[in-house]
Design an enzyme around this catalytic site. Structure first.
Site, PDB file in Angstrom:
ATOM      1  N   GLU A 274       0.815  -1.215   0.000  1.00  0.00           N
ATOM      2  CA  GLU A 274       0.000   0.000   0.000  1.00  0.00           C
ATOM      3  C   GLU A 274       0.848   1.264   0.000  1.00  0.00           C
ATOM      4  OE1 GLU A 274      -2.980   2.122   3.191  1.00  0.00           O
ATOM      5  OE2 GLU A 274      -3.081  -0.061   2.974  1.00  0.00           O
ATOM      6  N   ASP A 275       1.997   1.255   0.726  1.00  0.00           N
ATOM      7  CA  ASP A 275       2.732   2.494   0.973  1.00  0.00           C
ATOM      8  C   ASP A 275       4.146   2.521   0.400  1.00  0.00           C
ATOM      9  OD1 ASP A 275       0.568   3.465   2.378  1.00  0.00           O
ATOM     10  OD2 ASP A 275       1.265   2.690   4.288  1.00  0.00           O
TER      11      ASP A 275
END
Length: 723
Positions: free
Chosen positions: A121-122
């Site tokens: 996600e990051d």
């Protein structure tokens, strides 16, 4: 990205006193310092991971820690340079989430995925890289908790993320375990956020994640989340509750004295047991205060008795009820009848020496682990059971939660994110679950068996949970052998037999929405009742999936199939034909038809009032003619109205005349007498169409009957009165 929240034990938090850090908090600070210093690894493990490994080995002594070390190295390198809003390195967040799960006894695969849960996600790490290094199982868990981008989904990103996560949970409950631990750490550190963002995150936690934690049995996470939400959304009540707990903490604890007596009693009975005083969390104390008013010291906790075997639980119960005064109304046996979320325990309450009431929980050590950690305590529920080389069989949710099956079912038919989000919150707001043993249904439907429903569900909910869209033709039910309306609220253990109409053209009434409690039932009913533009207001819409029959507009009876040997042929190529239930046309009636949804033509008698109403709305009639395949005549259904003077035994005489003509009564209705006149309505099945005139003559010959009419035309009331 993760959110941040105030630690409830923080000395800087408003309205809170300095408290000694809990072991879990000290562990988080230790791994946080290790992450900041970046110290070299010992024993083959990075220092930041050693505390997690120690806790994990306590539950799983033979766990392979190499994969955890590899996951930490990838997570630390990919998150390097990222900082949380609190100023800590971002790697402290996945470490904290992993420690929470390790303390609850999660197995190695779950911990590996929790270390990596934010990498896709990051960071630049991809799912393919995770699959290549750690396998498809870890990849599936990481993908399940990865949020959808707001750039792609806009305002629908949050509900669609939860939809994606719930679908993943339906295949592997460990997805939700990681999400709950992730949210718990975010809630613990939410204080750096703006107040309005804290409130928004807390509300979602309250409405969605806390109910999910309850349903998965993860009480340890649920109770702490409740307290954190309580502190943010109700700060004044939270401060009052903390003050009351602090005031009672400096007084003698009455539960400690009762616990000592219980230990002595069990020792004398030679029952090995561990007796603990278990404090209530703040939300529980607040609820007790609202329910009982003034709090006592005994209200701030409960006794917990832990034993080895199931039989010892009942032995402890017997000793307590023998040597203490029990409160009979407080006894509950969740061992013989476990809760839907795996919870097992005996609940009772006994009176102490000075009249204090001590609520007591009795369970085995294994029951206690499951009560605290729920599905997490099951380890890997999908591991092969027939040896290390056994193939992975069909995955089944180990908790067998009916709520999850129902949720996954209705979310498939709810494409709109706002409707899904609202329905999800409503579904999760329903507390408790019941089991109903269901029989009856349309041919080809599911076999008889038990179904799970939320507490307070009605027969309407049961019908849609059992049969889906086919429940539209449900007419009523028998509950425990007695006829009941569809609005009847069901209880745990009820025996339900659903009564279904033989014709699938029938549909739900609008009032069913008032009785439906489950989103699946409400959504299905709403879809049926929502009419496309231009559809006649009295005509019930059809299920768009399979082409099927349509009910007559404004009629209370369904359309009837044409009888064998007698065909109504429509001047519309490829259209199926149904006979209207409002006027029950039979040869040689003058008929006309109207096209409805599903490529069906509904056939009415030309004199039927519905024909005039549909023509007035601009609906184009379709030509229909009779065609007999033989000369013998075949059975049909017809509705007759008998106008008569009211007298005793009229109903019996009419039914006798009908039976003498070989007709069968399908349904009968008698209107209340008016001015000594009464009207009977009969829906009859005739073995031969040609017998209709003689049947009507036989009914007219019954004393008191002055006319018999076919249904579906204006009744000549004035002419009847003139007679």
């Amino acid at each position: 990205m993760s959110a941040e929240a105030t630690d409830p034990e923080s000395p800087d938090a408003p309205g809170r006193r300095r408290a000694r850090p809990r072991p879990a908090v000290r562990g988080l600070r230790r791994i946080g310092r290790a992450a900041l210093l970046g110290t070299a690894g010992r024993h083959g493990l990075p220092d930041a991971l050693e505390h997690v490994a120690k806790v994990h080995r306590r539950h799983h002594p033979d766990a392979d820690l190499d994969i955890l070390s590899k996951a930490y190295v990838l997570a630390e390198s990919s998150h390097r340079g990222q900082m949380r809003k609190s100023g800590e390195p971002y790697i402290t967040h996945p470490l904290a989430v992993t420690l929470i799960l390790a303390e609850l006894g999660a197995e190695t695969t779950t911990l590996t995925a929790s270390l990596l849960h934010d990498t896709v996600e990051d960071t630049e790490v991809t799912l393919d890289q995770v699959r290549e290094r750690f396998g498809s199982e870890v990849c599936y868990l990481v993908d399940g908790v990865t949020k959808l981008e707001k750039v792609d989904y806009g305002a629908a990103a949050e509900p669609e993320t939860f939809r994606k996560m719930l679908v993943a949970t339906g295949n592997d409950v460990r997805v939700m375990s990681i999400k709950l631990a992730d949210r718990l750490h975010n809630m613990r550190t939410l204080g750096v956020m703006r107040p309005e963002k804290q409130a928004r995150i807390a509300k979602v936690t309250r409405d969605v994640l806390i109910p999910l934690a309850e349903r998965l049995g993860v009480q340890a996470l649920k109770t702490e989340l409740e307290d954190l939400v309580f502190a943010i959304l109700h700060p004044e009540e939270y401060a009052t509750t903390r003050r009351l707990v602090a005031e009672h903490s400096v007084r003698p604890d009455p539960l400690a004295a009762i616990a000592a007596r219980v230990r002595t009693t069990l020792d004398e009975a030679r029952i090995p047991a561990e007796v603990l005083v278990r404090p209530r969390h703040f939300v529980s104390v607040h609820r007790v205060r609202l329910a009982r008013g003034e709090l006592t010291g005994a209200d701030l906790g409960r006794l917990l008795v832990l034993v080895t075997e199931d039989a010892d639980c009942y032995a402890v119960l017997g000793e307590l009820h023998t040597c203490f005064t029990p409160v009979v109304s407080e006894f509950k046996d969740f061992i013989a009848a476990p809760k839907f979320n795996l919870y097992q325990s005996l609940h009772t309450a006994v009176s102490g020496e000075f009249g204090q009431i001590a609520e007591t929980l009795i369970r085995t050590h294994q029951m206690h682990r499951v009560a605290e950690a729920g599905v997490i305590a099951l380890g890997n529920p999908y591991a092969p059971t027939d040896g290390p080389d056994a193939p992975d069989g069909e995955r089944a949710d180990p908790t067998r939660p009916g709520w999850l099956s129902r949720l996954l079912e209705w979310q498939r038919t709810t494409p709109d994110p706002d409707t899904f989000w609202t329905s999800l919150r409503d579904d999760l707001a329903q507390e408790g679950e019941i089991t109903v043993f269901c029989t009856g249904g349309p041919p080809g439907g599911p076999a008889d068996g038990a179904i799970g429903l939320p507490a307070g569900a009605s027969c309407v909910d049961a019908a849609y949970a059992r049969h889906g869209e086919a429940a539209h033709c449900c007419l009523g039910a028998r509950v425990n052998g007695r006829l009941a309306t569809l609005a009847t609220v069901l209880h745990d253990g009820d025996r339900l037999h659903l009564l279904m109409a033989p014709d699938s053209a029938t549909g739900p009434a609008p009032e069913w929405l008032d009785h439906a409690r489950t989103p699946a039932a409400r959504l299905a009913i709403s879809r049926w009742l929502s009419r496309p533009p231009g559809q006649e207001s009295g005509e019930r819409p059809q299920d768009p999936s399979p082409p099927g029959p349509a009910a007559c507009p404004g009629a209370g009876a369904p359309a009837e199939p044409t009888p064998a040997g007698v065909l109504a042929v429509a001047d519309l190529p490829g259209a199926s034909v149904r006979l209207a239930g409002c006027c029950t046309p039979v040869p040689p009636d003058n008929v006309t038809g109207f096209a409805v949804r599903g490529g069906t033509v509904t056939v009415h008698r030309a004199l039927c009032p519905v024909v005039a109403r549909m023509a007035a709305t601009g609906r184009q009639p379709v030509g229909v003619r009779w065609r007999c395949t033989d000369r013998t005549g075949h059975g049909c259904r017809v509705t007759l109205l008998a106008e008569a003077f009211s007298r005793p035994h009229l109903l019996a005489d009419l039914t006798e005349a009908i039976a003498a003509q070989g007709a069968a009564v399908v349904s009968a209705a008698v209107e209340p007498p008016h001015e000594q006149r009464v009207r009977h309505t009969y829906t009859l099945h005739l073995p031969n169409v040609a017998g209709l005139p003689s049947l009507m003559r036989a009914m007219r010959e019954v004393p008191g009957v002055f006319d018999v009419l076919r249904a579906g035309r204006d009744r000549p009331t004035a002419a009847l009165r003139a007679r």
